[in-house]
Write a protein that holds these residues in place. Structure first.
Motif, mmCIF file in Angstrom:
data_model
loop_
_atom_site.group_PDB
_atom_site.id
_atom_site.type_symbol
_atom_site.label_atom_id
_atom_site.label_comp_id
_atom_site.label_asym_id
_atom_site.label_seq_id
_atom_site.Cartn_x
_atom_site.Cartn_y
_atom_site.Cartn_z
ATOM 1 N N PHE A 84 -2.542 4.015 -10.373
ATOM 2 C CA PHE A 84 -1.140 3.613 -10.394
ATOM 3 C C PHE A 84 -0.698 3.139 -11.782
ATOM 4 O O PHE A 84 0.365 2.578 -11.952
ATOM 5 C CB PHE A 84 -0.884 2.508 -9.352
ATOM 6 N N GLN A 143 0.235 5.788 1.964
ATOM 7 C CA GLN A 143 0.538 6.163 0.589
ATOM 8 C C GLN A 143 1.463 7.369 0.497
ATOM 9 O O GLN A 143 2.055 7.623 -0.560
ATOM 10 C CB GLN A 143 -0.767 6.435 -0.170
ATOM 11 N N THR A 144 1.609 8.107 1.596
ATOM 12 C CA THR A 144 2.572 9.207 1.608
ATOM 13 C C THR A 144 3.987 8.696 1.401
ATOM 14 O O THR A 144 4.838 9.385 0.821
ATOM 15 C CB THR A 144 2.480 9.985 2.941
ATOM 16 N N HIS A 157 5.136 6.357 -0.624
ATOM 17 C CA HIS A 157 5.550 6.232 -2.034
ATOM 18 C C HIS A 157 5.664 7.601 -2.697
ATOM 19 O O HIS A 157 6.438 7.771 -3.647
ATOM 20 C CB HIS A 157 4.587 5.318 -2.795
ATOM 21 N N GLU A 179 -3.361 2.041 -5.337
ATOM 22 C CA GLU A 179 -3.970 3.306 -5.722
ATOM 23 C C GLU A 179 -4.817 3.111 -6.961
ATOM 24 O O GLU A 179 -4.498 2.296 -7.829
ATOM 25 C CB GLU A 179 -2.896 4.355 -6.012
ATOM 26 N N ILE A 196 -1.264 13.564 -1.895
ATOM 27 C CA ILE A 196 -0.854 12.304 -2.520
ATOM 28 C C ILE A 196 -1.524 12.091 -3.878
ATOM 29 O O ILE A 196 -1.071 11.259 -4.665
ATOM 30 C CB ILE A 196 -1.126 11.088 -1.611
ATOM 31 N N CYS A 197 -2.607 12.835 -4.135
ATOM 32 C CA CYS A 197 -3.323 12.653 -5.401
ATOM 33 C C CYS A 197 -2.943 13.670 -6.459
ATOM 34 O O CYS A 197 -3.196 13.461 -7.648
ATOM 35 C CB CYS A 197 -4.836 12.731 -5.169
ATOM 36 N N THR A 200 0.834 -1.201 0.000
ATOM 37 C CA THR A 200 0.000 0.000 0.000
ATOM 38 C C THR A 200 0.867 1.248 0.000
ATOM 39 O O THR A 200 0.595 2.224 -0.711
ATOM 40 C CB THR A 200 -0.928 0.008 1.229
ATOM 41 N N ALA A 201 1.935 1.218 0.824
ATOM 42 C CA ALA A 201 2.850 2.359 0.893
ATOM 43 C C ALA A 201 3.568 2.586 -0.432
ATOM 44 O O ALA A 201 3.974 3.713 -0.728
ATOM 45 C CB ALA A 201 3.871 2.145 2.010
ATOM 46 N N MET A 241 -4.858 5.198 5.153
ATOM 47 C CA MET A 241 -4.503 5.042 3.744
ATOM 48 C C MET A 241 -3.604 6.184 3.276
ATOM 49 O O MET A 241 -2.633 5.969 2.555
ATOM 50 C CB MET A 241 -5.770 4.986 2.877
ATOM 51 N N GLY A 299 2.127 2.483 -3.190
ATOM 52 C CA GLY A 299 1.139 3.002 -4.133
ATOM 53 C C GLY A 299 0.563 1.947 -5.050
ATOM 54 O O GLY A 299 -0.043 2.283 -6.072
#
Length: 464
Positions: free
Chosen positions: A73, A452-453, A455, A70, A416-417, A64-65, A448, A67
């Motif tokens: 991705f 995800q931060t 990656h 996502e 992150i987006c 998950t980290a 989440m 990405g």
């Protein structure tokens, strides 16, 4: 799409995560079994499933980290496999540390080696298969658009990008002859009979209402007939929110927010968020204080042992209260000598050599952990902006002040987006993600974002 704790998650990605979680879990018993076979079938399951669960939890968290779960991705098979490889290397390092600190979880090198190799092979095969299957139209939701104007055109454009992987537009329905046609005219579908007949003939899964003006020719009875017949009916704003992870400002109306099921500020959520903030900040401070010490020393040396190490800047927080954010100084001391606030630009000449590195790796953000501990910021939330920018953006962007209903964050859904914002248009785009976060906040979404931060930092996305 499926909604987990108010957050929209693409069903194919959720299925992929479950498949890979199963692979990680059962690879440990498989490794134990294979190793025992070579040693004369000396096989014991004592404590084995607990070890398998730990391995699964660590690996899924790292994936998950990276990405890899996502919704966007899709940077190609090579990028995906690179992330999988990096994820497994980090997993190997993490599991080794866990075995060192918790010897009861230790697996023999042979058993763990087999499990690790098997899980990597199966995950790579699953990823490769998923990458190809995701392009099959038979696996996509079949969508019918009511309307053919500018709003329908937005969904048509969405379907042609990465965010349109989960659905296929079957056609558009022109409800009034006077309606402007802004979409591909060849995709207009004539309604012979009723709207339900058309939906059944085209095997439609979802009907999206994308009319320019619902007050003119809105087919209430026919849409109600489709709803009762089992077809999913969705309005444009909800469709965009679900597919893109942001709330579209162009289709947002006050009534939609008033009657929506989001924007809850329950006491339990507030307490749990504050608890996560404090625990996460203390944990990260404990892990990164050596890095912070080295960064402070590098800034001090580069400035000739004279310049300040930290940089304090006034930002706007919750309920429009101002506070001073603390960061490592990454620009020259005369970066704004004229006193006028400026957006940070790509390859900004004001950034020092040390500053370029700490901005790229986000080390400059670490002192903000003290802002979090003081309650001025949260770990996850909208990015805090300067009062000058807030005054300007509030005048030009509708609903901009809504982002100040929650604490600003070190990281966030918008961060992150979407890459670094350095213009009014960027601020508008990031606000759409911020509104999604505020509307659908949950502890699950915070976790989440935190994962995800990692990656975003590793791949250097959005740093300037």
């Amino acid at each position: 799409m499926i909604r987990l704790f108010r957050h929209y998650v693409p069903l194919p990605l959720l299925m992929l995560a479950l498949v890979e979680a199963s692979v990680f879990f059962w690879s440990i018993p498989l490794g134990k079994f294979a190793r025992s076979w070579s040693e004369g079938w000396l096989f014991s399951v004592d404590g084995l499933f607990g070890k398998a669960f730990v391995f699964m939890l660590v690996m899924v968290s790292i994936m998950t980290a990276m990405g890899l779960y996502e919704r966007n991705f899709w940077d190609g098979k090579a990028d995906m496999m690179l992330r999988v490889a990096v994820g497994f290397l980090l997993g190997l390092f993490t599991i080794t540390l866990i075995y060192y600190f918790f010897p009861d979880l230790y697996l023999g090198r042979g058993e763990f080696g087999i499990a690790f190799a098997v899980s990597f092979l199966l995950v790579a095969l699953a990823r490769y298969g998923f990458f190809h299957l995701s392009d099959y139209d038979m696996l996509k939701r079949r969508v019918l658009l009511l309307g053919c104007g500018r709003r329908a055109r937005q969904i048509e454009q969405l379907s042609n990008g990465r965010e349109g992987k989960g659905f296929k537009i079957i056609g558009f329905v022109r409800l009034n002859e006077s309606d402007e046609v802004a979409v591909d005219a060849d995709r207009l579908l004539p309604v012979r009979g009723t709207l339900r007949d058309l939906a059944e003939a085209q095997q439609i899964d979802e009907i999206v209402v994308a009319m320019e003006d619902r007050r003119r020719g809105f087919p209430v009875d026919q849409i109600l007939d489709c709803k009762i017949s089992g077809f999913e009916i969705t309005d444009l704003s909800t469709f965009f929110e679900r597919e893109t992870g942001k709330i579209q400002l162009d289709s947002l109306h006050p009534s939609a927010m008033i009657f929506s099921d989001g924007f809850h500020q329950a006491a339990l959520k507030t307490v749990s968020k504050r608890l996560i903030d404090v625990v996460s900040s203390l944990l990260l401070l404990g892990l990164t204080w050596p890095i912070m010490l080295v960064a402070a020393l590098a800034i001090w040396i580069e400035s000739g042992r004279r310049g300040p190490i930290f940089y304090r800047q006034t930002r706007v927080g919750r309920h429009d209260r101002v506070f001073e954010v603390i960061k490592f100084r990454s620009m020259r001391t005369d970066a704004e000598k004229d006193g006028v606030a400026q957006w940070a630009q790509k390859n900004d000449s004001r950034v020092t050599r040390v500053g370029a590195f700490i901005r790229k790796t986000r080390i400059d953000e670490l002192p903000q952990l003290f802002n979090v501990l003081r309650g001025e910021m949260s770990f996850v939330g909208p990015r805090p902006e300067r009062p000058q920018f807030v005054a300007e953006l509030s005048q030009s962007i509708p609903y901009y002040s809504m982002r100040h209903r929650v604490n600003p964050g070190i990281t966030g859904w918008a961060q992150i987006c979407y890459p670094y914002g350095a213009s009014e248009e960027d601020a508008r785009e990031k606000l759409q993600y911020d509104l999604y976060y505020i509307k659908n906040y949950s502890v699950f979404l915070d976790l989440m974002v935190l994962l995800q931060t990692a990656h975003v930092i590793l791949w250097g996305k959005g740093a300037r």
